[in-house]
Design an enzyme around this catalytic site. Structure first.
Site, mmCIF file in Angstrom:
data_model
loop_
_atom_site.group_PDB
_atom_site.id
_atom_site.type_symbol
_atom_site.label_atom_id
_atom_site.label_comp_id
_atom_site.label_asym_id
_atom_site.label_seq_id
_atom_site.Cartn_x
_atom_site.Cartn_y
_atom_site.Cartn_z
ATOM 1 N N CYS A 2 0.828 -1.211 0.000
ATOM 2 C CA CYS A 2 0.000 0.000 0.000
ATOM 3 C C CYS A 2 0.856 1.251 0.000
ATOM 4 O O CYS A 2 1.997 1.245 0.415
ATOM 5 C CB CYS A 2 -0.889 0.032 1.237
ATOM 6 S SG CYS A 2 -1.931 -1.406 1.387
ATOM 7 N N ARG A 27 4.627 0.880 -6.374
ATOM 8 C CA ARG A 27 4.559 -0.095 -5.265
ATOM 9 C C ARG A 27 3.535 -1.181 -5.542
ATOM 10 O O ARG A 27 3.451 -2.173 -4.818
ATOM 11 C CB ARG A 27 4.213 0.632 -3.959
ATOM 12 C CG ARG A 27 5.221 1.680 -3.518
ATOM 13 C CD ARG A 27 4.633 2.625 -2.473
ATOM 14 N NE ARG A 27 4.336 1.979 -1.235
ATOM 15 C CZ ARG A 27 5.210 1.859 -0.223
ATOM 16 N NH1 ARG A 27 6.445 2.302 -0.385
ATOM 17 N NH2 ARG A 27 4.884 1.280 0.900
ATOM 18 N N TRP A 85 -2.866 -2.332 -1.618
ATOM 19 C CA TRP A 85 -2.415 -3.655 -2.066
ATOM 20 C C TRP A 85 -3.150 -4.624 -1.150
ATOM 21 O O TRP A 85 -2.810 -4.755 0.026
ATOM 22 C CB TRP A 85 -0.909 -3.773 -1.932
ATOM 23 C CG TRP A 85 -0.371 -5.141 -2.171
ATOM 24 C CD1 TRP A 85 -0.082 -6.100 -1.242
ATOM 25 C CD2 TRP A 85 -0.051 -5.734 -3.430
ATOM 26 N NE1 TRP A 85 0.383 -7.234 -1.840
ATOM 27 C CE2 TRP A 85 0.422 -7.044 -3.178
ATOM 28 C CE3 TRP A 85 -0.120 -5.299 -4.743
ATOM 29 C CZ2 TRP A 85 0.814 -7.907 -4.198
ATOM 30 C CZ3 TRP A 85 0.292 -6.153 -5.754
ATOM 31 C CH2 TRP A 85 0.747 -7.455 -5.473
ATOM 32 N N ASN A 111 -1.213 1.176 5.939
ATOM 33 C CA ASN A 111 -0.356 0.218 5.239
ATOM 34 C C ASN A 111 0.144 -0.753 6.303
ATOM 35 O O ASN A 111 0.755 -0.354 7.286
ATOM 36 C CB ASN A 111 0.829 0.940 4.578
ATOM 37 C CG ASN A 111 1.785 -0.058 3.900
ATOM 38 O OD1 ASN A 111 1.397 -1.192 3.613
ATOM 39 N ND2 ASN A 111 3.024 0.351 3.685
ATOM 40 N N GLY A 112 -0.150 -2.037 6.125
ATOM 41 C CA GLY A 112 0.290 -3.042 7.101
ATOM 42 C C GLY A 112 -0.836 -4.028 7.348
ATOM 43 O O GLY A 112 -1.775 -4.137 6.560
ATOM 44 N N GLU A 498 16.959 -23.168 -8.412
ATOM 45 C CA GLU A 498 16.534 -21.765 -8.380
ATOM 46 C C GLU A 498 17.703 -20.839 -8.676
ATOM 47 O O GLU A 498 17.574 -19.851 -9.391
ATOM 48 C CB GLU A 498 15.920 -21.458 -7.011
ATOM 49 C CG GLU A 498 15.594 -19.999 -6.759
ATOM 50 C CD GLU A 498 14.664 -19.372 -7.781
ATOM 51 O OE1 GLU A 498 14.041 -20.091 -8.581
ATOM 52 O OE2 GLU A 498 14.569 -18.129 -7.805
ATOM 53 N N LYS A 502 17.937 -18.019 -11.663
ATOM 54 C CA LYS A 502 18.214 -16.595 -11.386
ATOM 55 C C LYS A 502 19.338 -16.097 -12.281
ATOM 56 O O LYS A 502 19.264 -15.052 -12.913
ATOM 57 C CB LYS A 502 18.600 -16.405 -9.915
ATOM 58 C CG LYS A 502 17.452 -16.433 -8.944
ATOM 59 C CD LYS A 502 16.623 -15.177 -8.920
ATOM 60 C CE LYS A 502 15.286 -15.206 -9.582
ATOM 61 N NZ LYS A 502 14.453 -16.294 -9.706
ATOM 62 N N GLU A 505 18.432 -16.079 -16.128
ATOM 63 C CA GLU A 505 17.354 -15.186 -16.603
ATOM 64 C C GLU A 505 17.738 -13.711 -16.543
ATOM 65 O O GLU A 505 17.176 -12.906 -17.277
ATOM 66 C CB GLU A 505 16.048 -15.429 -15.849
ATOM 67 C CG GLU A 505 16.005 -14.976 -14.411
ATOM 68 C CD GLU A 505 14.608 -15.148 -13.823
ATOM 69 O OE1 GLU A 505 13.615 -14.865 -14.507
ATOM 70 O OE2 GLU A 505 14.511 -15.577 -12.664
ATOM 71 N N HIS A 521 27.229 -38.970 -13.985
ATOM 72 C CA HIS A 521 26.402 -39.603 -15.029
ATOM 73 C C HIS A 521 26.350 -38.760 -16.291
ATOM 74 O O HIS A 521 25.427 -38.897 -17.086
ATOM 75 C CB HIS A 521 24.991 -39.845 -14.481
ATOM 76 C CG HIS A 521 24.967 -40.768 -13.317
ATOM 77 N ND1 HIS A 521 25.209 -42.126 -13.435
ATOM 78 C CD2 HIS A 521 24.798 -40.524 -11.993
ATOM 79 C CE1 HIS A 521 25.168 -42.688 -12.240
ATOM 80 N NE2 HIS A 521 24.914 -41.744 -11.341
ATOM 81 N N LYS A 620 6.912 -10.539 -16.286
ATOM 82 C CA LYS A 620 6.768 -10.813 -14.856
ATOM 83 C C LYS A 620 5.727 -11.906 -14.626
ATOM 84 O O LYS A 620 5.854 -12.716 -13.730
ATOM 85 C CB LYS A 620 6.338 -9.545 -14.105
ATOM 86 C CG LYS A 620 6.180 -9.727 -12.598
ATOM 87 C CD LYS A 620 7.449 -10.217 -11.957
ATOM 88 C CE LYS A 620 7.294 -10.541 -10.483
ATOM 89 N NZ LYS A 620 8.485 -11.262 -9.938
HETATM 90 C C1 AGP Z 1 11.301 -16.358 -11.802
HETATM 91 O O1 AGP Z 1 12.316 -15.455 -11.459
HETATM 92 C C2 AGP Z 1 10.662 -16.028 -13.138
HETATM 93 N N1 AGP Z 1 10.145 -14.692 -13.112
HETATM 94 C C3 AGP Z 1 9.648 -17.084 -13.556
HETATM 95 O O2 AGP Z 1 10.271 -18.340 -13.580
HETATM 96 C C4 AGP Z 1 8.407 -17.199 -12.637
HETATM 97 O O3 AGP Z 1 8.784 -17.778 -11.420
HETATM 98 C C5 AGP Z 1 7.366 -18.094 -13.328
HETATM 99 O O4 AGP Z 1 6.955 -17.471 -14.520
HETATM 100 C C6 AGP Z 1 6.150 -18.353 -12.438
HETATM 101 O O5 AGP Z 1 5.513 -17.134 -12.137
HETATM 102 P P1 AGP Z 1 4.368 -17.142 -11.006
HETATM 103 O O6 AGP Z 1 5.036 -17.496 -9.721
HETATM 104 O O7 AGP Z 1 3.805 -15.765 -11.016
HETATM 105 O O8 AGP Z 1 3.368 -18.195 -11.386
#
Ligand code: AGP
Length: 625
Positions: A2, A27, A85, A111-112, A498, A502, A505, A521, A620
């Site tokens: 928020c 935000r 939010w 906000n909170g 993960e 990171k 990407e 393997h 995103k």
């Molecule tokens: C992760 O850094 C990426 N932005 C991507 O793998 C993301 O996690 C994936 O598209 C899933 O998104 P979501 O969690 O909004 O479903």
């Protein structure tokens, strides 16, 4: 999260508030509103959706050029505004802020999260108060009114004594046209000091057009603003002195809280996000008559149907799938139940075998990922009961799931997911622990032990973040490596997945993750002097195995790094670089080991001249297949 703005001065407040809210749009929000105190008393306008909806709604009410000034609406020199939010209560007009008391003379923006809002709501309802919204915030306005007897500051102080949780508040009262009140507890709030005018805001960008002289409110402090002064009080009501700060950031930098990118800001927000996600779900020792801690997951109601479950199926994409992998290990570790981490885009087409007693957990930061939603709908069609873990209230996933557990990470702006990931982990751990206890696989004492360990994680994450310069230096040495492998076993393997994502990407480096035992393997054929291998080593029983893996790749001239516990020196002679995390049960290390990897990816991206917030080809939220 928020956004709050407030103004008291000589200008028309409405345009100041709307411009301030616009500066806080970054935000993330789902609704907005303002309250202005002017000739017609306290007026409130609020609406679901984008800020432009509010601007249009207000524009239709503002005084016309030829209109009688008495008809002027939203015309006054003090007011408060809010971008919401959603946490408690879906995005809607009525759930938007500001909220007012039953008299309509006190308006509040917040906000909170007010954690004891249910009890206060019940107490106030018993005293004749009727509630209009589903929010936690509304109780604040009614509570202030309950204590109001002519002194708004005294009434606010009395109300604060009853509130538990986190809050940044902006408060105005129709009976006091000379003061605006701001309160802070854990959620940020900044006071702008002007000439003949003063302002409040959740963040600096909303103030910069009017002043660069600011006070940062600290926890449990109250600011009492008039047009010509700002007084500060502690929660005991004693006057306190605060020092003015001068802001020399430009507006763009200010939106990121002084960080260069949203991703770095969000990496650093993880301790607070983890606290906000954990705390409302832990019943502290001493409550509910027990001397030990316990878990409160009423939001996903552990009822008898859980006992019939023979399997847990966790479905997601990308980073959320890596959280699912951690969840798989966690359910097997704590609840001793078979668990599968399914890639949603595979699951939806695989014609999977269903058992309606299975527990389906769908994880998605955005709650809008097409493949993930398709997997949810497939499971639902086959009789599955769906539990969602998501960061967005009112998202499609939240609306279509049967039960929802929210990560309280606040909006995640950067494409690369960081704080959403670690808070997803916090959620899966809590579910797995509670499930293990209910299935009799964990004793009350073991549950208490693990919850106590979880409660230390936010501070431990903060401790890891203090080493960011070490990671930055390491990245400056390795950012040009053409191949980067992350290896680990069990929980460390999930974080390796993960970490590789990171790095690839946002730095566009070819990076891969391997279960360390898999190196022999095939993948070890790739190891050479152009390779960096980072080994995650927190599964104590497998240290010797990991040491062998590191030696194997080192023998092929690969550079090596290790992430392990601060008190472990098992790898000091083997690894080229060692990064350390505080001790925590091996099963919880993902929330800590991922942080150096997030930082490494971020610094490599910047060193390669990329924009870590907006990596090429990526969105995103992948709302299409
Ligand atoms: C992760 O850094 C990426 N932005 C991507 O793998 C993301 O996690 C994936 O598209 C899933 O998104 P979501 O969690 O909004 O479903």
């Amino acid at each position: 999260m928020c956004g709050i703005v407030g103004y008291i001065g000589v200008r028309e407040a409405t345009p100041v508030l709307l411009k301030g809210l616009k500066k806080l749009e970054y935000r993330g929000y789902d609704s907005a509103g303002i309250a202005v105190l002017g000739g017609r008393g306290l007026e409130v306008c609020k609406t679901k959706g984008a800020l432009k909806n509010l601007e249009e709604k207000v524009a239709a009410l503002l005084p016309r050029a030829d209109g009688n000034p008495q008809e002027a609406r939203f015309s006054g020199t003090m007011g408060i505004g809010h971008t919401r939010w959603a946490t408690h209560g879906e995005p809607s007009d009525i759930n938007s802020h500001p909220h007012t008391d039953i008299s309509g003379k006190i308006a509040v923006v917040h906000n909170g999260i007010i954690e004891n809002h249910g009890k206060i709501k019940e107490w106030l309802s018993g005293r004749g108060v009727t509630f209009r919204s589903e929010t936690d915030t509304e109780v604040i306005a009614h509570l202030i009114n309950y204590y109001y007897s002519g002194d708004i500051l005294a009434a606010v102080r009395e109300a604060l004594k009853r509130l538990e949780g986190s809050y940044a508040l902006g408060i105005i009262c129709e009976n006091d046209r000379d003061h605006l009140i701001a309160v802070r507890k854990e959620s940020p709030l900044v006071i702008g000091r002007g000439q003949g005018e003063n302002l409040i805001a959740s963040d600096v960008p909303a103030l910069l057009e009017y002043t660069r002289e600011v006070y940062y409110l600290d926890d449990r402090e109250i600011a009492f603003l008039s047009r010509d002064s700002v007084e500060f009080y502690n929660e005991e009501g004693e006057r306190i002195h605060k020092t003015l700060s001068h802001i020399d950031w430009d507006a763009a930098a200010a939106e990121k809280g002084g960080y260069e990118h949203f991703m770095l800001k969000e990496i650093n927000e993880q301790p607070k996000a983890l606290t906000d996600t954990l705390r409302p779900r832990v019943i502290p020792a001493g409550n509910d008559g027990h001397s030990l801690r316990s878990v409160n997951l009423a939001e996903i109601g552990f009822d008898s149907s859980w006992a019939k479950a023979g399997r847990v199926v966790i479905c997601a994409c990308g980073t959320a799938w890596h959280a699912s992998m951690v969840g798989k290990y966690a359910f097997e570790h704590f609840a001793r139940i078979p668990a599968d981490a399914e890639i949603a885009s595979e699951y939806r087409y695989r014609n999977p075998i269903f058992d309606p007693h299975d527990i389906f957990i769908i994880i998605s930061q955005s709650g809008e990922t097409a493949d993930t939603l398709a997997a949810l709908r497939l499971a639902k069609k086959n009789g599955g009961r769906i539990i969602a873990i998501t960061n967005v209230v009112g998202s499609t996933l939240a609306r279509e799931a049967d039960l929802v557990m929210y990560t309280w990470a606040g909006p995640e702006i950067a494409v690369a997911s960081t704080k959403a990931f670690t808070t997803q982990l916090m959620c899966v751990y809590l579910i797995a622990l509670q499930f293990g206890y209910l299935r009799g696989k964990l004793s009350r004492e073991e549950l208490d032990f693990y919850i106590a360990a979880l409660e230390k994680i936010p501070a431990q994450a903060q401790a890891v973040l203090t080493n960011k310069e070490t990671i930055q230096r390491f990245a400056s040495l390795c950012f040009n490596k053409s191949k980067v492998f992350f290896i680990g076993r069990l929980f460390d393997y999930a974080v390796s997945l993960e970490s590789a994502l990171k790095l690839k990407e946002i730095s566009y480096t070819h990076s891969e993750a391997f279960a360390a035992g898999e190196l022999k393997h095939g993948p070890i054929a790739l190891a050479d002097e152009s390779t960096l291998v980072t080994a995650l080593c927190t599964q104590e029983a497998l240290f010797d195995k990991m040491d062998s893996n590191i030696k194997e790749v080192k023998a092929r001239k690969a550079s090596t790094a290790v992430i392990t516990y601060e008190d472990v020196h098992h790898f000091d002679q083997t690894a080229g670089a060692v990064f350390r995390i505080p001790r925590t049960p091996d099963c919880f290390t993902p929330m800590l080991t991922v942080i150096p990897c997030q930082l490494y990816a971020y610094y490599c991206s910047v060193l390669r001249g990329n924009d870590p917030d907006k990596p090429r080809n990526l969105a995103k939220s992948v709302t299409v297949e």
